[in-house]
Design a protein around this motif. Structure first.
Motif, PDB file in Angstrom:
ATOM      1  N   TYR A  63       0.838  -1.187   0.000  1.00 46.60           N
ATOM      2  CA  TYR A  63       0.000   0.000   0.000  1.00 46.60           C
ATOM      3  C   TYR A  63       0.881   1.248   0.000  1.00 46.60           C
ATOM      4  O   TYR A  63       1.959   1.261   0.608  1.00 46.60           O
ATOM      5  CB  TYR A  63      -0.898   0.032   1.252  1.00 46.60           C
ATOM      6  CG  TYR A  63      -1.820  -1.152   1.341  1.00 46.60           C
ATOM      7  CD1 TYR A  63      -3.108  -1.092   0.812  1.00 46.60           C
ATOM      8  CD2 TYR A  63      -1.403  -2.338   1.939  1.00 46.60           C
ATOM      9  CE1 TYR A  63      -3.959  -2.187   0.877  1.00 46.60           C
ATOM     10  CE2 TYR A  63      -2.243  -3.440   2.004  1.00 46.60           C
ATOM     11  CZ  TYR A  63      -3.514  -3.357   1.475  1.00 46.60           C
ATOM     12  OH  TYR A  63      -4.345  -4.448   1.536  1.00 46.60           O
ATOM     13  N   HIS A  64       0.412   2.286  -0.699  1.00 44.01           N
ATOM     14  CA  HIS A  64       1.058   3.598  -0.680  1.00 44.01           C
ATOM     15  C   HIS A  64       0.014   4.587  -0.193  1.00 44.01           C
ATOM     16  O   HIS A  64      -1.025   4.767  -0.845  1.00 44.01           O
ATOM     17  CB  HIS A  64       1.565   3.973  -2.077  1.00 44.01           C
ATOM     18  CG  HIS A  64       2.130   5.353  -2.151  1.00 44.01           C
ATOM     19  ND1 HIS A  64       1.703   6.262  -3.086  1.00 44.01           N
ATOM     20  CD2 HIS A  64       3.077   5.980  -1.408  1.00 44.01           C
ATOM     21  CE1 HIS A  64       2.372   7.390  -2.928  1.00 44.01           C
ATOM     22  NE2 HIS A  64       3.203   7.245  -1.912  1.00 44.01           N
ATOM     23  N   ASN A  65       0.269   5.189   0.975  1.00 46.22           N
ATOM     24  CA  ASN A  65      -0.712   6.099   1.597  1.00 46.22           C
ATOM     25  C   ASN A  65      -2.095   5.457   1.674  1.00 46.22           C
ATOM     26  O   ASN A  65      -3.105   6.065   1.320  1.00 46.22           O
ATOM     27  CB  ASN A  65      -0.762   7.436   0.846  1.00 46.22           C
ATOM     28  CG  ASN A  65       0.548   8.188   0.928  1.00 46.22           C
ATOM     29  OD1 ASN A  65       1.277   8.073   1.916  1.00 46.22           O
ATOM     30  ND2 ASN A  65       0.866   8.938  -0.105  1.00 46.22           N
ATOM     31  N   TYR A  92       4.543   3.842   2.983  1.00 42.94           N
ATOM     32  CA  TYR A  92       4.426   2.528   2.346  1.00 42.94           C
ATOM     33  C   TYR A  92       4.183   1.482   3.422  1.00 42.94           C
ATOM     34  O   TYR A  92       4.821   1.506   4.477  1.00 42.94           O
ATOM     35  CB  TYR A  92       5.691   2.190   1.546  1.00 42.94           C
ATOM     36  CG  TYR A  92       5.736   2.946   0.243  1.00 42.94           C
ATOM     37  CD1 TYR A  92       5.241   2.375  -0.928  1.00 42.94           C
ATOM     38  CD2 TYR A  92       6.214   4.244   0.184  1.00 42.94           C
ATOM     39  CE1 TYR A  92       5.240   3.081  -2.126  1.00 42.94           C
ATOM     40  CE2 TYR A  92       6.228   4.956  -1.002  1.00 42.94           C
ATOM     41  CZ  TYR A  92       5.736   4.364  -2.144  1.00 42.94           C
ATOM     42  OH  TYR A  92       5.727   5.069  -3.327  1.00 42.94           O
ATOM     43  N   THR A  93       3.261   0.581   3.137  1.00 41.84           N
ATOM     44  CA  THR A  93       2.904  -0.482   4.078  1.00 41.84           C
ATOM     45  C   THR A  93       2.902  -1.812   3.344  1.00 41.84           C
ATOM     46  O   THR A  93       2.416  -1.900   2.219  1.00 41.84           O
ATOM     47  CB  THR A  93       1.499  -0.227   4.687  1.00 41.84           C
ATOM     48  OG1 THR A  93       1.510   1.045   5.346  1.00 41.84           O
ATOM     49  CG2 THR A  93       1.106  -1.314   5.671  1.00 41.84           C
ATOM     50  N   CYS A  94       3.457  -2.812   4.002  1.00 38.20           N
ATOM     51  CA  CYS A  94       3.416  -4.176   3.485  1.00 38.20           C
ATOM     52  C   CYS A  94       2.678  -5.033   4.513  1.00 38.20           C
ATOM     53  O   CYS A  94       3.016  -5.013   5.704  1.00 38.20           O
ATOM     54  CB  CYS A  94       4.836  -4.714   3.269  1.00 38.20           C
ATOM     55  SG  CYS A  94       4.866  -6.390   2.587  1.00 38.20           S
ATOM     56  N   VAL A  95       1.670  -5.766   4.048  1.00 43.51           N
ATOM     57  CA  VAL A  95       0.892  -6.653   4.913  1.00 43.51           C
ATOM     58  C   VAL A  95       1.098  -8.076   4.418  1.00 43.51           C
ATOM     59  O   VAL A  95       0.872  -8.376   3.248  1.00 43.51           O
ATOM     60  CB  VAL A  95      -0.618  -6.292   4.888  1.00 43.51           C
ATOM     61  CG1 VAL A  95      -1.407  -7.225   5.793  1.00 43.51           C
ATOM     62  CG2 VAL A  95      -0.825  -4.834   5.294  1.00 43.51           C
ATOM     63  N   ALA A  96       1.571  -8.943   5.316  1.00 43.04           N
ATOM     64  CA  ALA A  96       1.771 -10.361   5.003  1.00 43.04           C
ATOM     65  C   ALA A  96       0.609 -11.141   5.616  1.00 43.04           C
ATOM     66  O   ALA A  96       0.300 -10.966   6.804  1.00 43.04           O
ATOM     67  CB  ALA A  96       3.094 -10.844   5.578  1.00 43.04           C
ATOM     68  N   ALA A 103       0.678  -9.861   9.475  1.00 43.58           N
ATOM     69  CA  ALA A 103       1.674  -8.981  10.078  1.00 43.58           C
ATOM     70  C   ALA A 103       1.811  -7.764   9.178  1.00 43.58           C
ATOM     71  O   ALA A 103       1.618  -7.854   7.967  1.00 43.58           O
ATOM     72  CB  ALA A 103       3.015  -9.708  10.219  1.00 43.58           C
ATOM     73  N   THR A 104       2.146  -6.631   9.773  1.00 41.84           N
ATOM     74  CA  THR A 104       2.223  -5.378   9.033  1.00 41.84           C
ATOM     75  C   THR A 104       3.509  -4.637   9.370  1.00 41.84           C
ATOM     76  O   THR A 104       3.944  -4.641  10.524  1.00 41.84           O
ATOM     77  CB  THR A 104       1.019  -4.474   9.394  1.00 41.84           C
ATOM     78  OG1 THR A 104      -0.186  -5.175   9.098  1.00 41.84           O
ATOM     79  CG2 THR A 104       1.043  -3.178   8.622  1.00 41.84           C
TER      80      THR A 104
END
Length: 125
Positions: A63-65, A92-96, A103-104
């Motif tokens: 994700y971006h914003n 920037y966010t990465c979600v696994a 997890a984030t």
């Protein structure tokens, strides 16, 4: 057979058994390497890197914003942002995710306008 060879053979058999057993154990996602805040000059490439554990292998969502990104390159350990522009800056966010949980990790990318034209360097975050 020499004693040292026997110990080596038994040790490697035990290691193989242990790794086989560990790989079949299910686990929720966990970030082994989280995103780090980074700054990059406009026009440069940057790679936001992560390392994720979990079994089954988690799916990554970027994700971006808070807007979802499409990662066409299937680069499991990071996200490349090419020819950065001011609009690329932000959170920037990465979600696994796997069936056991999620997890984030998040970080800010700052895109700097150095006023020197296009630079051709690569920065790895």
């Amino acid at each position: 057979m020499k004693k040292a060879e026997l110990l080596k053979r038994n040790s490697s058999s035990m290691t193989q058994e242990t790794s086989t057993q560990q790989s079949s154990v299910e686990a929720p996602p966990v970030f082994l390497r989280k995103l780090k805040w980074a700054a990059v000059a406009a026009g440069c490439d940057v790679r936001l890197r992560v390392s994720v554990g979990g079994n089954p292998r988690p799916t990554l969502h970027w994700y971006h914003n808070d807007d979802p990104l499409i990662n066409d390159h299937e680069d499991y350990d990071g996200l490349w942002i090419r020819d950065c522009k001011q609009d690329d800056g932000g959170l920037y966010t990465c979600v696994a995710v796997n069936h056991l949980g999620e997890a984030t990790t998040s970080a800010v990318l700052a895109v700097l306008d150095l006023g020197e034209g296009k630079m051709h360097s690569v920065i790895r975050a």
